[in-house]
Scaffold this motif. Structure first.
Motif, PDB file in Angstrom:
ATOM      1  N   UNK A  63       0.849  -1.149  -0.101  1.00  0.00           N
ATOM      2  CA  UNK A  63      -0.085  -0.032  -0.078  1.00  0.00           C
ATOM      3  C   UNK A  63       0.920   1.163   0.059  1.00  0.00           C
ATOM      4  N   UNK A  64       1.859   1.233   0.966  1.00  0.00           N
ATOM      5  CA  UNK A  64       2.919   2.244   0.956  1.00  0.00           C
ATOM      6  C   UNK A  64       3.372   2.612  -0.528  1.00  0.00           C
TER       7      UNK A  64
ATOM      8  N   UNK B 182       7.032   5.663  -6.061  1.00  0.00           N
ATOM      9  CA  UNK B 182       8.558   6.006  -6.551  1.00  0.00           C
ATOM     10  C   UNK B 182       9.019   5.027  -7.123  1.00  0.00           C
ATOM     11  N   UNK B 183       8.878   3.618  -6.454  1.00  0.00           N
ATOM     12  CA  UNK B 183       9.679   2.450  -6.732  1.00  0.00           C
ATOM     13  C   UNK B 183       8.587   1.445  -7.314  1.00  0.00           C
ATOM     14  N   UNK B 184       9.163   0.385  -7.998  1.00  0.00           N
ATOM     15  CA  UNK B 184       8.564  -0.625  -8.314  1.00  0.00           C
ATOM     16  C   UNK B 184       9.318  -1.730  -7.674  1.00  0.00           C
ATOM     17  N   UNK B 185       8.690  -2.876  -7.434  1.00  0.00           N
ATOM     18  CA  UNK B 185       9.356  -3.942  -7.111  1.00  0.00           C
ATOM     19  C   UNK B 185       9.057  -5.179  -8.088  1.00  0.00           C
ATOM     20  N   UNK B 186       9.992  -5.870  -8.485  1.00  0.00           N
ATOM     21  CA  UNK B 186      10.209  -6.945  -9.556  1.00  0.00           C
ATOM     22  C   UNK B 186      10.752  -8.291  -8.757  1.00  0.00           C
ATOM     23  N   UNK B 187       9.769  -9.203  -8.817  1.00  0.00           N
ATOM     24  CA  UNK B 187      10.184 -10.269  -8.177  1.00  0.00           C
ATOM     25  C   UNK B 187      10.211 -11.735  -9.256  1.00  0.00           C
TER      26      UNK B 187
ATOM     27  N   UNK C  33      -1.652 -12.386  -0.841  1.00  0.00           N
ATOM     28  CA  UNK C  33      -1.819 -11.476   0.206  1.00  0.00           C
ATOM     29  C   UNK C  33      -1.801 -10.089  -0.417  1.00  0.00           C
ATOM     30  N   UNK C  34      -1.078  -9.593  -1.583  1.00  0.00           N
ATOM     31  CA  UNK C  34      -0.748  -8.531  -1.801  1.00  0.00           C
ATOM     32  C   UNK C  34      -2.214  -7.930  -2.396  1.00  0.00           C
ATOM     33  N   UNK C  35      -2.359  -6.644  -2.543  1.00  0.00           N
ATOM     34  CA  UNK C  35      -3.477  -5.989  -3.000  1.00  0.00           C
ATOM     35  C   UNK C  35      -3.587  -6.331  -4.668  1.00  0.00           C
ATOM     36  N   UNK C  36      -4.675  -6.715  -5.095  1.00  0.00           N
ATOM     37  CA  UNK C  36      -4.582  -6.914  -6.595  1.00  0.00           C
ATOM     38  C   UNK C  36      -4.208  -6.064  -7.337  1.00  0.00           C
ATOM     39  N   UNK C  37      -4.792  -4.799  -6.740  1.00  0.00           N
ATOM     40  CA  UNK C  37      -4.492  -3.374  -7.580  1.00  0.00           C
ATOM     41  C   UNK C  37      -3.258  -3.335  -7.918  1.00  0.00           C
ATOM     42  N   UNK C  38      -2.168  -3.556  -7.055  1.00  0.00           N
ATOM     43  CA  UNK C  38      -0.732  -3.284  -7.154  1.00  0.00           C
ATOM     44  C   UNK C  38       0.282  -4.219  -7.537  1.00  0.00           C
ATOM     45  N   UNK C  39      -0.455  -5.509  -7.820  1.00  0.00           N
ATOM     46  CA  UNK C  39       0.255  -6.596  -7.882  1.00  0.00           C
ATOM     47  C   UNK C  39       0.122  -7.401  -8.969  1.00  0.00           C
ATOM     48  N   UNK C  40       0.883  -7.740 -10.156  1.00  0.00           N
ATOM     49  CA  UNK C  40       0.713  -8.567 -11.239  1.00  0.00           C
ATOM     50  C   UNK C  40       1.679  -9.521 -11.432  1.00  0.00           C
ATOM     51  N   UNK C  41       0.937 -10.740 -11.774  1.00  0.00           N
ATOM     52  CA  UNK C  41       1.989 -11.981 -12.150  1.00  0.00           C
ATOM     53  C   UNK C  41       2.089 -12.315 -13.391  1.00  0.00           C
ATOM     54  N   UNK C  42       3.277 -12.459 -13.961  1.00  0.00           N
ATOM     55  CA  UNK C  42       3.119 -12.729 -15.495  1.00  0.00           C
ATOM     56  C   UNK C  42       3.750 -14.273 -15.581  1.00  0.00           C
TER      57      UNK C  42
ATOM     58  N   UNK D 185       5.452  -1.039 -13.323  1.00  0.00           N
ATOM     59  CA  UNK D 185       5.379   0.409 -13.386  1.00  0.00           C
ATOM     60  C   UNK D 185       5.496   0.963 -12.004  1.00  0.00           C
ATOM     61  N   UNK D 186       5.981   2.006 -11.564  1.00  0.00           N
ATOM     62  CA  UNK D 186       6.033   2.509 -10.420  1.00  0.00           C
ATOM     63  C   UNK D 186       4.968   2.484  -9.366  1.00  0.00           C
ATOM     64  N   UNK D 187       5.142   2.107  -8.169  1.00  0.00           N
ATOM     65  CA  UNK D 187       4.181   1.929  -7.195  1.00  0.00           C
ATOM     66  C   UNK D 187       3.459   0.335  -7.468  1.00  0.00           C
ATOM     67  N   UNK D 188       3.958  -0.309  -8.277  1.00  0.00           N
ATOM     68  CA  UNK D 188       3.464  -1.776  -8.546  1.00  0.00           C
ATOM     69  C   UNK D 188       4.554  -2.848  -8.132  1.00  0.00           C
TER      70      UNK D 188
END
Ligand code: AMP
Ligand code: MG
Length: 269
Positions: free
Chosen positions: A50-51, A57-62, A82-91, A115-118
């Motif tokens: 959420x933060x 400002x940042x994106x996180x790629x796992x 558990x992550x917010x589906x708005x801000x998390x996408x699986x490819x 993208x940033x925030x995701x």
């Protein structure tokens, strides 16, 4: 030592996978403790996600890599849902299409970078282009051997543009893979996962291990580290992956942006 430091591969570390026990779990952690911790970690990841979104400002790629039945799908399900589906996408990256093969190997990857925030999760990735592509000789050595450096440069560009990168190798043993394949054959609800190609790849286990060692030895960088996660025990794998994600997000020192107006002067009529 942080969990991150325990499982990280240092830049230029020469990796021999025989030195990594897929069966390992911290003897002071029980399965029950770990499951409880995972619950708490999922709540914390939700807050941090959420933060991340608010700060923008940042994106996180796992990135998740493993042998077949190594637990990539279940890590996504158990740890990352558990992550917010708005801000998390699986490819999920599959065998490249004809169109994808007509481009450079990073073309399809770059388009899916969060993208940033995701938060973006890659279930398989550009590393397949130095794993299956090398083991099954899909391209000549003169092509795949240049890719390690190309990958490092690509990931550096992302990191310098505020994409934090975490790469997890879920390390299972050959015996564990056999048992998981066996379980798939025995459980009707898992029959959909049975792919003859997977049994074929298993025959090349040792070549895959050499290819993974080269990936881990060459492409663990300060800006995009690899982690080797002991993954025979699913409960241990889950809690360790979640801990590393949390430590990484916390290290970004994220802040909520200031309100766009003077909140004390806002009146609601
Ligand atoms: P799964 O992830 O189990 O659904 O399987 C996807 C399949 O696609 C695996 O056998 C991968 O090795 C294969 N794959 C993914 N990326 C590539 C690639 N770049 N080149 C060739 N095969 C790939
Ligand atoms: Mg599979």
């Amino acid at each position: 030592m942080s969990i991150r430091d325990t499982y990280i591969i240092s830049p230029h570390q020469s990796v021999n996978l025989d030195d990594f026990d897929p069966d390992y779990s911290d003897p002071s952690v029980t399965k029950k403790d770990a499951q409880k911790q995972l619950e708490a970690n999922r709540d914390r990841m939700l807050e941090l996600g959420y933060l991340l979104f608010a700060e923008n400002k940042h994106a996180l790629l796992i990135i998740l890599q493993a042998m077949d039945a190594g637990g990539k799908d279940s890590t996504v399900r158990r740890v990352l849902t558990g992550l917010n589906p708005d801000g998390c996408r699986v490819t999920s990256f599959k065998v490249p299409s004809e169109e994808e093969l007509d481009h450079d190997f990073l073309w399809r990857i770059h388009r899916e970078v969060p993208r940033r925030g995701e938060i973006g999760v890659f279930n398989r990735s550009h590393y397949e282009d130095v794993l299956i592509a090398r083991v099954r000789k899909l391209v000549p050595e003169s092509v795949w051997s240049k890719r390690y450096e190309q990958i490092n440069m690509f990931e550096q560009i992302l990191a310098e543009n505020n994409v934090a990168i975490l790469k997890f190798f879920l390390n299972i043993s050959k015996e564990e893979q056999k048992q998981r394949f066996q379980a798939r054959l025995e459980m009707p609800e898992k029959h959909w996962k049975v792919r003859p190609e997977d049994f074929e790849e298993r025959k090349h286990w040792d070549k895959y291990m050499r290819a993974y060692e080269d990936v881990l030895s060459t492409c663990s960088t300060e800006w995009a580290p690899w982690f080797v996660i002991p993954a025979n025990k699913k409960w241990y794998r889950n809690v360790i992956v979640s801990e590393i994600i949390i430590e990484t997000l916390e290290s970004l020192n994220m802040q909520f942006p200031p309100p766009p107006c003077d909140i004390s002067k806002v009146t609601i009529t």
